[in-house]
Each structure stands twice: as C-alpha cells, then as structure tokens.
Motif scaffolding. Structure first.
Motif, PDB file in Angstrom:
ATOM      1  N   UNK A  47      17.008 -29.635  36.574  1.00  0.00           N
ATOM      2  CA  UNK A  47      16.565 -29.354  35.207  1.00  0.00           C
ATOM      3  C   UNK A  47      15.582 -30.412  34.714  1.00  0.00           C
ATOM      4  N   UNK A  48      15.805 -31.657  35.087  1.00  0.00           N
ATOM      5  CA  UNK A  48      14.897 -32.730  34.684  1.00  0.00           C
ATOM      6  C   UNK A  48      13.536 -32.531  35.335  1.00  0.00           C
ATOM      7  N   UNK A  49      13.522 -32.161  36.606  1.00  0.00           N
ATOM      8  CA  UNK A  49      12.252 -31.922  37.299  1.00  0.00           C
ATOM      9  C   UNK A  49      11.513 -30.764  36.645  1.00  0.00           C
ATOM     10  N   UNK A  50      12.240 -29.696  36.317  1.00  0.00           N
ATOM     11  CA  UNK A  50      11.615 -28.573  35.609  1.00  0.00           C
ATOM     12  C   UNK A  50      10.982 -29.050  34.307  1.00  0.00           C
ATOM     13  N   UNK A  51      11.686 -29.881  33.576  1.00  0.00           N
ATOM     14  CA  UNK A  51      11.187 -30.392  32.304  1.00  0.00           C
ATOM     15  C   UNK A  51       9.941 -31.242  32.463  1.00  0.00           C
ATOM     16  N   UNK A  52       9.925 -32.093  33.465  1.00  0.00           N
ATOM     17  CA  UNK A  52       8.766 -32.961  33.710  1.00  0.00           C
ATOM     18  C   UNK A  52       7.544 -32.122  34.067  1.00  0.00           C
ATOM     19  N   UNK A  53       7.734 -31.147  34.933  1.00  0.00           N
ATOM     20  CA  UNK A  53       6.620 -30.287  35.356  1.00  0.00           C
ATOM     21  C   UNK A  53       6.128 -29.438  34.173  1.00  0.00           C
ATOM     22  N   UNK A  54       7.042 -28.893  33.400  1.00  0.00           N
ATOM     23  CA  UNK A  54       6.662 -28.075  32.248  1.00  0.00           C
ATOM     24  C   UNK A  54       5.916 -28.912  31.214  1.00  0.00           C
ATOM     25  N   UNK A  55       6.364 -30.135  30.976  1.00  0.00           N
ATOM     26  CA  UNK A  55       5.691 -31.003  30.012  1.00  0.00           C
ATOM     27  C   UNK A  55       4.282 -31.343  30.487  1.00  0.00           C
ATOM     28  N   UNK A  56       4.127 -31.577  31.776  1.00  0.00           N
ATOM     29  CA  UNK A  56       2.804 -31.879  32.316  1.00  0.00           C
ATOM     30  C   UNK A  56       1.881 -30.675  32.187  1.00  0.00           C
ATOM     31  N   UNK A  61      -2.632 -27.949  29.422  1.00  0.00           N
ATOM     32  CA  UNK A  61      -3.110 -26.795  28.658  1.00  0.00           C
ATOM     33  C   UNK A  61      -3.672 -27.246  27.308  1.00  0.00           C
ATOM     34  N   UNK A  62      -2.990 -28.169  26.662  1.00  0.00           N
ATOM     35  CA  UNK A  62      -3.454 -28.657  25.369  1.00  0.00           C
ATOM     36  C   UNK A  62      -4.778 -29.402  25.505  1.00  0.00           C
ATOM     37  N   UNK A  63      -4.946 -30.146  26.588  1.00  0.00           N
ATOM     38  CA  UNK A  63      -6.201 -30.872  26.800  1.00  0.00           C
ATOM     39  C   UNK A  63      -7.349 -29.920  27.097  1.00  0.00           C
ATOM     40  N   UNK A  64      -7.075 -28.812  27.767  1.00  0.00           N
ATOM     41  CA  UNK A  64      -8.121 -27.856  28.103  1.00  0.00           C
ATOM     42  C   UNK A  64      -8.644 -27.125  26.867  1.00  0.00           C
ATOM     43  N   UNK A  65      -7.783 -26.917  25.889  1.00  0.00           N
ATOM     44  CA  UNK A  65      -8.205 -26.176  24.697  1.00  0.00           C
ATOM     45  C   UNK A  65      -8.982 -27.033  23.725  1.00  0.00           C
ATOM     46  N   UNK A  66      -8.929 -28.336  23.894  1.00  0.00           N
ATOM     47  CA  UNK A  66      -9.637 -29.240  22.965  1.00  0.00           C
ATOM     48  C   UNK A  66     -11.064 -29.388  23.377  1.00  0.00           C
TER      49      UNK A  66
END
Length: 66
Positions: A47-56, A61-66
């Motif tokens: 679950x922690x690995x999923x969270x780290x990958x999802x956060x990245x 995605x947020x950087x691409x939209x800026x």
C-alpha cells in the motif's frame, strides 16, 4: 492542537517512507519492476508503494498542466 503545535508536537503517525526509500521505489518503478517486487525489496508495505507511485504520478500530471 494549537497548544501542541506551539510545543513542536504534531499529530499523526510518522511516515514509513524516508528520503532513501522514496527515490529507490520510484527508480525501481521506472525500471519496470512490479509493485510487489518493489515493496519486498525496499521493505515497505504494498500500500505504501502504491501511495508513493500515485503521488509521483499526480505531481507529474500537475507539472504538465502548468
């Protein structure tokens, strides 16, 4: 809560992922390793690995939209 914050005490559980485990997890993911292999190798839960990958991914995605 304010009194505790003034004393330097923040609530919540400490993070399992430190500054060494996050980049290691992301590097292994970039190499194409399965999430289960990453969690076994790094020593954190799946679950922690999923969270780290999802956060990245959300950060990218947020950087691409800026």
């Amino acid at each position: 809560m304010e009194a505790a914050a003034k004393r330097g005490r923040n609530g919540g559980r400490p993070s399992v992922v430190d500054d060494d485990k996050r980049p290691a997890s992301l590097a292994r993911h970039a190499e194409g390793q399965a999430l289960r292999e990453i969690h076994r190798g790094v020593g954190v839960s799946l679950a922690v690995v999923h969270g780290v990958v999802a956060a990245a991914r959300s950060t990218e995605t947020a950087e691409e939209t800026v």
